[in-house]
Design a protein around this motif. Structure first.
Motif, PDB file in Angstrom:
ATOM      1  N   LEU A  49       0.835  -1.201   0.000  1.00 18.71           N
ATOM      2  CA  LEU A  49       0.000   0.000   0.000  1.00 18.71           C
ATOM      3  C   LEU A  49       0.873   1.254   0.000  1.00 18.71           C
ATOM      4  O   LEU A  49       0.567   2.237  -0.678  1.00 18.71           O
ATOM      5  N   GLY A  50       1.986   1.192   0.758  1.00 19.99           N
ATOM      6  CA  GLY A  50       2.902   2.329   0.800  1.00 19.99           C
ATOM      7  C   GLY A  50       3.444   2.662  -0.576  1.00 19.99           C
ATOM      8  O   GLY A  50       3.489   3.834  -0.971  1.00 19.99           O
ATOM      9  N   LEU A  51       3.838   1.643  -1.334  1.00 17.56           N
ATOM     10  CA  LEU A  51       4.373   1.889  -2.679  1.00 17.56           C
ATOM     11  C   LEU A  51       3.297   2.471  -3.589  1.00 17.56           C
ATOM     12  O   LEU A  51       3.554   3.374  -4.389  1.00 17.56           O
ATOM     13  N   ILE A  52       2.060   1.962  -3.450  1.00 11.76           N
ATOM     14  CA  ILE A  52       0.971   2.479  -4.285  1.00 11.76           C
ATOM     15  C   ILE A  52       0.694   3.942  -3.942  1.00 11.76           C
ATOM     16  O   ILE A  52       0.522   4.786  -4.825  1.00 11.76           O
ATOM     17  N   VAL A  53       0.708   4.256  -2.649  1.00 13.21           N
ATOM     18  CA  VAL A  53       0.497   5.646  -2.224  1.00 13.21           C
ATOM     19  C   VAL A  53       1.610   6.551  -2.775  1.00 13.21           C
ATOM     20  O   VAL A  53       1.344   7.642  -3.283  1.00 13.21           O
ATOM     21  N   LEU A  54       2.856   6.063  -2.701  1.00 12.58           N
ATOM     22  CA  LEU A  54       3.976   6.845  -3.238  1.00 12.58           C
ATOM     23  C   LEU A  54       3.795   7.113  -4.727  1.00 12.58           C
ATOM     24  O   LEU A  54       4.065   8.213  -5.217  1.00 12.58           O
ATOM     25  N   ALA A  55       3.302   6.097  -5.441  1.00 14.48           N
ATOM     26  CA  ALA A  55       3.111   6.254  -6.880  1.00 14.48           C
ATOM     27  C   ALA A  55       2.009   7.261  -7.184  1.00 14.48           C
ATOM     28  O   ALA A  55       2.067   7.968  -8.187  1.00 14.48           O
ATOM     29  N   LEU A  56       1.002   7.312  -6.317  1.00 15.32           N
ATOM     30  CA  LEU A  56      -0.142   8.185  -6.586  1.00 15.32           C
ATOM     31  C   LEU A  56       0.085   9.625  -6.139  1.00 15.32           C
ATOM     32  O   LEU A  56      -0.576  10.537  -6.621  1.00 15.32           O
ATOM     33  N   LEU A  57       1.025   9.833  -5.209  1.00 14.24           N
ATOM     34  CA  LEU A  57       1.236  11.183  -4.651  1.00 14.24           C
ATOM     35  C   LEU A  57       1.482  12.257  -5.711  1.00 14.24           C
ATOM     36  O   LEU A  57       0.875  13.332  -5.644  1.00 14.24           O
ATOM     37  N   SER A  62      -4.078  18.477  -5.477  1.00 19.76           N
ATOM     38  CA  SER A  62      -3.764  19.594  -4.576  1.00 19.76           C
ATOM     39  C   SER A  62      -2.953  19.071  -3.405  1.00 19.76           C
ATOM     40  O   SER A  62      -2.839  17.866  -3.197  1.00 19.76           O
ATOM     41  N   PHE A  63      -2.395  19.992  -2.626  1.00 17.19           N
ATOM     42  CA  PHE A  63      -1.619  19.616  -1.450  1.00 17.19           C
ATOM     43  C   PHE A  63      -2.474  18.818  -0.466  1.00 17.19           C
ATOM     44  O   PHE A  63      -2.058  17.780   0.058  1.00 17.19           O
ATOM     45  N   LEU A  64      -3.730  19.291  -0.274  1.00 17.38           N
ATOM     46  CA  LEU A  64      -4.619  18.611   0.669  1.00 17.38           C
ATOM     47  C   LEU A  64      -4.944  17.196   0.203  1.00 17.38           C
ATOM     48  O   LEU A  64      -5.027  16.268   0.998  1.00 17.38           O
ATOM     49  N   ALA A  65      -5.134  17.042  -1.102  1.00 13.86           N
ATOM     50  CA  ALA A  65      -5.448  15.718  -1.629  1.00 13.86           C
ATOM     51  C   ALA A  65      -4.275  14.766  -1.391  1.00 13.86           C
ATOM     52  O   ALA A  65      -4.463  13.585  -1.093  1.00 13.86           O
ATOM     53  N   GLY A  66      -3.054  15.314  -1.500  1.00 18.85           N
ATOM     54  CA  GLY A  66      -1.875  14.502  -1.209  1.00 18.85           C
ATOM     55  C   GLY A  66      -1.845  14.081   0.248  1.00 18.85           C
ATOM     56  O   GLY A  66      -1.590  12.909   0.564  1.00 18.85           O
ATOM     57  N   LEU A  67      -2.152  15.041   1.133  1.00 22.27           N
ATOM     58  CA  LEU A  67      -2.210  14.730   2.566  1.00 22.27           C
ATOM     59  C   LEU A  67      -3.252  13.648   2.841  1.00 22.27           C
ATOM     60  O   LEU A  67      -3.044  12.755   3.650  1.00 22.27           O
ATOM     61  N   LYS A  68      -4.368  13.759   2.143  1.00 25.55           N
ATOM     62  CA  LYS A  68      -5.453  12.793   2.339  1.00 25.55           C
ATOM     63  C   LYS A  68      -4.982  11.386   1.947  1.00 25.55           C
ATOM     64  O   LYS A  68      -5.277  10.410   2.640  1.00 25.55           O
ATOM     65  N   THR A  69      -4.220  11.313   0.844  1.00 25.20           N
ATOM     66  CA  THR A  69      -3.695  10.014   0.417  1.00 25.20           C
ATOM     67  C   THR A  69      -2.782   9.433   1.495  1.00 25.20           C
ATOM     68  O   THR A  69      -2.861   8.247   1.813  1.00 25.20           O
TER      69      THR A  69
ATOM     70  N   LEU B  28     -10.993  17.804   2.271  1.00 21.01           N
ATOM     71  CA  LEU B  28     -10.212  18.612   1.336  1.00 21.01           C
ATOM     72  C   LEU B  28     -10.454  20.105   1.534  1.00 21.01           C
ATOM     73  O   LEU B  28     -10.566  20.867   0.573  1.00 21.01           O
ATOM     74  N   GLY B  29     -10.593  20.517   2.801  1.00 25.64           N
ATOM     75  CA  GLY B  29     -10.727  21.941   3.100  1.00 25.64           C
ATOM     76  C   GLY B  29     -12.079  22.542   2.778  1.00 25.64           C
ATOM     77  O   GLY B  29     -12.233  23.765   2.793  1.00 25.64           O
TER      78      GLY B  29
END
Lengths: 106, 171
Positions: A49-57, A62-69, B28-29
């Protein structure tokens, strides 16, 4: 340069991540006792899952969407550590009460 | 330890703010859900203070950062280690259990140690009774105890604690 390297790197990470999930599931079949199976599922799947998250980042809009991932990954880590501990404790409880052993070993 | 961190009201406020931050990221804010988020965050924080009263130990920012790095690298090693064993035709595992007494104090430090051990190479926290932790090992031929002690040191550093040097006796 970066335009070609990034998608390739993401593809590799995604494929590796999915392969790790497959290996984790393989552990369910190859290992025989409940606790050893938990080792396989928690650790290998988390890395997958960590590798998949890294690939999707890099694809996050947006920055928030990245944080959410990242948050999803953190939640999965916490959930699998807790679930692993609960299953392990149930196995122990089953050993002390012989009648419950069958259900704990499934 | 009677610092401000042990006061339930302070814990309630700190946890509400942290949960609200999580809510902010989850939505998402989006501002339209903020009112609902505040209510949920405070309710959950209130429940969490009732269920897990503050133990007075607080993570140090630098220590927490170092611990995160240590944890991420170790859990990556753990995944690769188990994957390698599973793919090897001879299936090199030798499951077993060891019980050892923890030196980190009860509360958040012990909880963090038990949970992160489950995601580190070869160890799975099975049973935690007082300061006695039973660890299930995937391979008892590995030096599991040394790994647990190293993780314990890392947890202690994250909380800014000094461990008693002698084995056994916690507190």
């Amino acid at each position: 340069m970066i335009e070609t390297v990034m998608p390739a790197a993401q593809g590799v990470l995604l494929i590796l991540g999915c392969l790790l999930f497959a290996v984790g599931t393989l552990g369910l079949f190859r290992l025989t006792d409940t606790l050893a199976r938990i080792h396989a599922l928690t650790k290998v799947d988390n890395l997958g899952l960590g590798l998949i998250v890294l690939a999707l980042l890099p694809l996050a809009p947006s920055f928030l969407a990245g944080l959410k991932t990242l948050l999803i990954w953190a939640a999965a880590l916490a959930a699998s550590a807790t679930a692993a501990h609960l299953v392990a404790r149930a196995v122990h409880a089953g050993r002390e009460a012989p009648g419950a052993e069958d259900s704990a070993d499934d | 330890m009677t610092s401000v961190a042990t006061l339930p009201a302070v814990a309630l406020i700190v946890r509400s703010i942290l949960l609200l931050l999580v809510w902010w990221v989850l939505t998402l804010g989006d501002r339209s859900g903020l009112g609902f988020g505040v209510v949920v965050a405070v309710l959950v924080a209130w429940r969490s203070v009732r269920l897990f009263p503050p133990s007075g130990y607080r993570l140090r920012p630098l220590g927490a950062l170092l611990f995160t790095g240590y944890f991420l690298s170790r859990s990556a090693v753990a995944g690769l280690d188990v994957a390698r064993r599973l793919l090897s035709p001879s299936l090199p595992v030798k499951p077993g259990e060891i019980t050892l007494s923890l030196r980190v104090p009860d509360g958040s430090p012990r909880w963090l140690l038990a949970n992160t051990l489950s995601l580190m190479p070869g160890t799975l926290s099975a049973l935690l009774e007082g300061d006695r932790l039973t660890v299930h090992c995937l391979d008892t031929r590995m030096d599991v105890e040394q790994d647990v002690r190293e993780a314990e040191r890392q947890v202690a550093r994250a909380f800014g604690l000094r461990l008693p040097s002698a084995d056994g006796a916690a507190q």
